[in-house]
Design a protein around this motif. Structure first.
Motif, PDB file in Angstrom:
ATOM      1  N   LEU A   1      -1.549  12.537 -10.719  1.00 49.28           N
ATOM      2  CA  LEU A   1      -0.170  12.419 -10.267  1.00 49.28           C
ATOM      3  C   LEU A   1       0.340  11.020 -10.568  1.00 49.28           C
ATOM      4  O   LEU A   1      -0.413  10.049 -10.603  1.00 49.28           O
ATOM      5  CB  LEU A   1      -0.075  12.655  -8.759  1.00 49.28           C
ATOM      6  N   ASP A   2       1.631  10.917 -10.789  1.00 52.11           N
ATOM      7  CA  ASP A   2       2.249   9.620 -11.043  1.00 52.11           C
ATOM      8  C   ASP A   2       2.579   8.961  -9.711  1.00 52.11           C
ATOM      9  O   ASP A   2       3.501   9.380  -9.012  1.00 52.11           O
ATOM     10  CB  ASP A   2       3.525   9.823 -11.868  1.00 52.11           C
ATOM     11  N   LEU A   3       1.798   7.961  -9.323  1.00 57.44           N
ATOM     12  CA  LEU A   3       2.000   7.277  -8.049  1.00 57.44           C
ATOM     13  C   LEU A   3       2.411   5.823  -8.226  1.00 57.44           C
ATOM     14  O   LEU A   3       2.371   5.036  -7.285  1.00 57.44           O
ATOM     15  CB  LEU A   3       0.723   7.356  -7.201  1.00 57.44           C
TER      16      LEU A   3
ATOM     17  N   ILE B   1      -3.094  14.796  -0.555  1.00 61.30           N
ATOM     18  CA  ILE B   1      -4.486  15.011  -0.161  1.00 61.30           C
ATOM     19  C   ILE B   1      -5.292  15.392  -1.396  1.00 61.30           C
ATOM     20  O   ILE B   1      -4.893  16.275  -2.169  1.00 61.30           O
ATOM     21  CB  ILE B   1      -4.581  16.111   0.913  1.00 61.30           C
ATOM     22  N   GLY B   2      -6.418  14.711  -1.576  1.00 60.88           N
ATOM     23  CA  GLY B   2      -7.243  14.982  -2.748  1.00 60.88           C
ATOM     24  C   GLY B   2      -6.552  14.531  -4.014  1.00 60.88           C
ATOM     25  O   GLY B   2      -5.744  13.597  -4.017  1.00 60.88           O
ATOM     26  N   GLU B   3      -6.842  15.210  -5.109  1.00 61.08           N
ATOM     27  CA  GLU B   3      -6.267  14.877  -6.412  1.00 61.08           C
ATOM     28  C   GLU B   3      -5.602  16.120  -6.990  1.00 61.08           C
ATOM     29  O   GLU B   3      -6.177  16.839  -7.809  1.00 61.08           O
ATOM     30  CB  GLU B   3      -7.351  14.365  -7.372  1.00 61.08           C
ATOM     31  N   PRO B   4      -4.387  16.423  -6.568  1.00 60.56           N
ATOM     32  CA  PRO B   4      -3.712  17.624  -7.088  1.00 60.56           C
ATOM     33  C   PRO B   4      -3.556  17.562  -8.600  1.00 60.56           C
ATOM     34  O   PRO B   4      -3.291  16.491  -9.164  1.00 60.56           O
ATOM     35  CB  PRO B   4      -2.341  17.571  -6.394  1.00 60.56           C
ATOM     36  N   ASP B   5      -3.705  18.699  -9.234  1.00 55.11           N
ATOM     37  CA  ASP B   5      -3.548  18.807 -10.678  1.00 55.11           C
ATOM     38  C   ASP B   5      -2.127  19.296 -10.963  1.00 55.11           C
ATOM     39  O   ASP B   5      -1.799  20.457 -10.721  1.00 55.11           O
ATOM     40  CB  ASP B   5      -4.562  19.798 -11.242  1.00 55.11           C
ATOM     41  N   PRO B   6      -1.260  18.428 -11.487  1.00 53.36           N
ATOM     42  CA  PRO B   6       0.125  18.836 -11.727  1.00 53.36           C
ATOM     43  C   PRO B   6       0.265  19.928 -12.787  1.00 53.36           C
ATOM     44  O   PRO B   6       1.338  20.528 -12.904  1.00 53.36           O
ATOM     45  CB  PRO B   6       0.804  17.537 -12.190  1.00 53.36           C
TER      46      PRO B   6
ATOM     47  N   ILE C   1      -0.483   8.217   1.604  1.00 54.99           N
ATOM     48  CA  ILE C   1       0.916   8.399   2.006  1.00 54.99           C
ATOM     49  C   ILE C   1       1.788   7.639   1.020  1.00 54.99           C
ATOM     50  O   ILE C   1       1.571   6.459   0.759  1.00 54.99           O
ATOM     51  CB  ILE C   1       1.163   7.927   3.445  1.00 54.99           C
ATOM     52  N   VAL C   2       2.762   8.347   0.458  1.00 57.71           N
ATOM     53  CA  VAL C   2       3.677   7.783  -0.526  1.00 57.71           C
ATOM     54  C   VAL C   2       5.075   7.807   0.081  1.00 57.71           C
ATOM     55  O   VAL C   2       5.526   8.844   0.573  1.00 57.71           O
ATOM     56  CB  VAL C   2       3.662   8.599  -1.835  1.00 57.71           C
ATOM     57  N   ALA C   3       5.756   6.660   0.061  1.00 59.22           N
ATOM     58  CA  ALA C   3       7.081   6.545   0.668  1.00 59.22           C
ATOM     59  C   ALA C   3       8.159   6.545  -0.407  1.00 59.22           C
ATOM     60  O   ALA C   3       8.033   5.875  -1.433  1.00 59.22           O
ATOM     61  CB  ALA C   3       7.173   5.268   1.500  1.00 59.22           C
ATOM     62  N   PHE C   4       9.239   7.288  -0.143  1.00 63.06           N
ATOM     63  CA  PHE C   4      10.376   7.382  -1.051  1.00 63.06           C
ATOM     64  C   PHE C   4      11.630   6.965  -0.288  1.00 63.06           C
ATOM     65  O   PHE C   4      11.864   7.416   0.832  1.00 63.06           O
ATOM     66  CB  PHE C   4      10.554   8.810  -1.578  1.00 63.06           C
ATOM     67  N   ARG C   5      12.453   6.127  -0.929  1.00 67.13           N
ATOM     68  CA  ARG C   5      13.652   5.603  -0.275  1.00 67.13           C
ATOM     69  C   ARG C   5      14.864   5.815  -1.177  1.00 67.13           C
ATOM     70  O   ARG C   5      14.788   5.585  -2.390  1.00 67.13           O
ATOM     71  CB  ARG C   5      13.473   4.104  -0.005  1.00 67.13           C
ATOM     72  N   PRO C   6      16.014   6.214  -0.600  1.00 65.38           N
ATOM     73  CA  PRO C   6      17.233   6.277  -1.404  1.00 65.38           C
ATOM     74  C   PRO C   6      17.743   4.877  -1.710  1.00 65.38           C
ATOM     75  O   PRO C   6      17.409   3.907  -1.018  1.00 65.38           O
ATOM     76  CB  PRO C   6      18.218   7.044  -0.504  1.00 65.38           C
ATOM     77  N   SER C   7      18.561   4.768  -2.722  1.00 61.76           N
ATOM     78  CA  SER C   7      18.934   3.440  -3.202  1.00 61.76           C
ATOM     79  C   SER C   7      19.886   2.691  -2.276  1.00 61.76           C
ATOM     80  O   SER C   7      20.100   1.493  -2.449  1.00 61.76           O
ATOM     81  CB  SER C   7      19.569   3.541  -4.601  1.00 61.76           C
ATOM     82  N   ASP C   8      20.462   3.375  -1.276  1.00 58.60           N
ATOM     83  CA  ASP C   8      21.306   2.658  -0.324  1.00 58.60           C
ATOM     84  C   ASP C   8      20.488   2.070   0.816  1.00 58.60           C
ATOM     85  O   ASP C   8      21.043   1.502   1.754  1.00 58.60           O
ATOM     86  CB  ASP C   8      22.408   3.564   0.229  1.00 58.60           C
TER      87      ASP C   8
ATOM     88  N   VAL D   1       8.648   3.663  -3.190  1.00 55.48           N
ATOM     89  CA  VAL D   1       8.666   2.238  -2.863  1.00 55.48           C
ATOM     90  C   VAL D   1       7.308   1.716  -2.404  1.00 55.48           C
ATOM     91  O   VAL D   1       7.079   0.504  -2.418  1.00 55.48           O
ATOM     92  CB  VAL D   1       9.740   1.930  -1.798  1.00 55.48           C
ATOM     93  N   SER D   2       6.412   2.598  -1.971  1.00 53.03           N
ATOM     94  CA  SER D   2       5.071   2.133  -1.613  1.00 53.03           C
ATOM     95  C   SER D   2       4.150   3.331  -1.485  1.00 53.03           C
ATOM     96  O   SER D   2       4.603   4.475  -1.342  1.00 53.03           O
ATOM     97  CB  SER D   2       5.079   1.342  -0.297  1.00 53.03           C
ATOM     98  N   GLN D   3       2.843   3.051  -1.532  1.00 49.88           N
ATOM     99  CA  GLN D   3       1.852   4.105  -1.285  1.00 49.88           C
ATOM    100  C   GLN D   3       0.541   3.445  -0.896  1.00 49.88           C
ATOM    101  O   GLN D   3       0.232   2.342  -1.331  1.00 49.88           O
ATOM    102  CB  GLN D   3       1.692   5.022  -2.502  1.00 49.88           C
ATOM    103  N   ALA D   4      -0.193   4.107  -0.026  1.00 54.08           N
ATOM    104  CA  ALA D   4      -1.464   3.545   0.441  1.00 54.08           C
ATOM    105  C   ALA D   4      -2.409   4.660   0.840  1.00 54.08           C
ATOM    106  O   ALA D   4      -1.976   5.755   1.255  1.00 54.08           O
ATOM    107  CB  ALA D   4      -1.233   2.610   1.637  1.00 54.08           C
TER     108      ALA D   4
END
Length: 371
Positions: free
Chosen positions: A5-7, A214-219, A197-204, A182-185
């Motif tokens: 996945l693209d993280l 969870i795990g390594e999903p295969d896209p 956990i990967v966090a996504f934020r709108p540009s405002d 914007v971040s992931q850990a």
């Protein structure tokens, strides 16, 4: 072939001015201030009905030079018996004007009123000008879906925040499309130690949505996924009024058992009406309304959520196909509408208890959920 996945976080681009204007207007309304809403050929000063006091009401009339009117959803107007249709937005006016107590009684079914409302004195008109945008802005502010407004003929107050009606209407779509990671850990979870956990934020700079990977999903394969709307009472406190906590922890466990997948934790408390309004809905449920009718009493639709943010998060993670853990066919349809292929609906059912049996029954019989 398995690919990761693209993280990798993307650089944040400047927020479009329309997003910033709406975000500033939301902040103003939540603190009880007025904003100026522009529609074609029209400018109105508005206050969120929930935040109105007699002093701010008088100031609004003084600034505009005309008596304010009240805009409510068709849902709320129908509950009050003012209209036979529940679609759209209605403008309520009165020759004697409104005070703060009357506005509260007209817009908040939980408000305590010392005198009965005389609805016969109200003039009720289907609204088509700036009123729909004003009510939509109140909804975006997670306040009651009602606005007090007055058309502005002269100069606007020098310090008032201004926003376009079209930008309000487009806000949720624009914000969702502007989401960036914007971040992931790495965050080991009970029952799912290999989790991030990967966090996504709108540009405002608005509220973040989260992805629990969870795990390594295969896209390249359909990914087991769950869309979970945040529920402070159920997820954190273990409320028995809903099944949200069971669904959250159950989804994490099921994804972990399957080996990999993603849970999107969406900032859409109370089916999109916000925590405070959800608590109001609980108060109405205690008075005898079911979970859907409680929302309608408040003037909301039975479900105010949108799923474009979820689709955008999946795209940013490189996921185009999912096996969706849900009992709600509407989620399947919404993801498909936004370009995510749902190859399978995976049932996600948990035992009821004495406190949520009616809630689950309503979701099945009136909400179309499949159990």
């Amino acid at each position: 072939m398995t690919r990761q996945l693209d993280l990798d976080p993307r650089p944040e681009s400047p927020a479009p001015k329309p997003l910033v204007a709406v975000d500033r207007a939301i902040a103003e309304l939540r603190r009880g201030a007025a904003v100026l809403v522009r529609a074609p050929g029209l400018r109105v000063l508005m206050l969120a009905a929930e935040a109105v006091g007699d002093e701010s009401l008088a100031r609004l009339q003084a600034d505009a030079g005309v008596p304010p009117v009240l805009a409510v959803t068709g849902r709320r107007a129908g509950v009050l018996g003012l209209t036979e249709t529940e679609d759209g937005v209605f403008r309520l006016s009165s020759q004697s004007g409104f005070d703060a107590a009357t506005i509260a009684a007209l817009t908040d079914p939980c408000a305590e009123s010392n005198s009965p409302l005389d609805l016969s004195r109200l003039d009720v008109v289907k609204a088509s000008g700036a009123e729909p945008a004003c009510v939509a802005l109140a909804k975006l502010s997670r306040l009651l879906p009602a606005a007090v407004l007055a058309e502005l003929g002269g100069h606007a107050p020098f310090d008032v925040v201004q926003v376009e009606a079209d930008d309000i209407a487009a806000y949720q779509t624009t914000a969702a499309r502007s989401l960036v990671q914007v971040s992931q850990a790495r965050v080991p979870l009970e029952g799912a130690e290999n989790a991030r956990i990967v966090a996504f934020r709108p540009s405002d700079g608005g509220i973040e949505h989260l992805a629990i990977v969870i795990g390594e999903p295969d896209p390249d394969q359909p990914v087991l996924a769950r869309l979970h709307s945040e529920c402070f009472t159920g997820d954190l406190l273990g409320s028995l009024r809903c099944d949200c906590g069971d669904q959250l922890r159950g989804a994490i466990a099921e994804i972990a058992q399957a080996g990999s997948g993603v849970l999107l934790y969406l900032a859409q408390e109370g089916r999109g009406i916000g925590l405070v309004n959800k608590l109001r809905a609980y108060q109405l449920q205690d008075a005898g309304f079911d979970t859907l009718d409680a929302n309608l009493q408040l003037g909301f639709d039975d479900d105010e959520r949108i799923y474009l943010p979820a689709a955008q998060m999946l795209r940013l993670l490189g996921i185009g196909r999912v096996r969706l853990l849900t009992n709600n066919p509407g989620k399947v349809e919404s993801l498909a509408r936004h370009g995510v292929e749902v190859t399978e609906r995976v049932p996600h059912v948990f035992p009821s208890n004495d406190h949520n049996q009616g809630y689950l029954r309503t979701k099945a019989t009136r909400g179309g959920h499949l159990f």
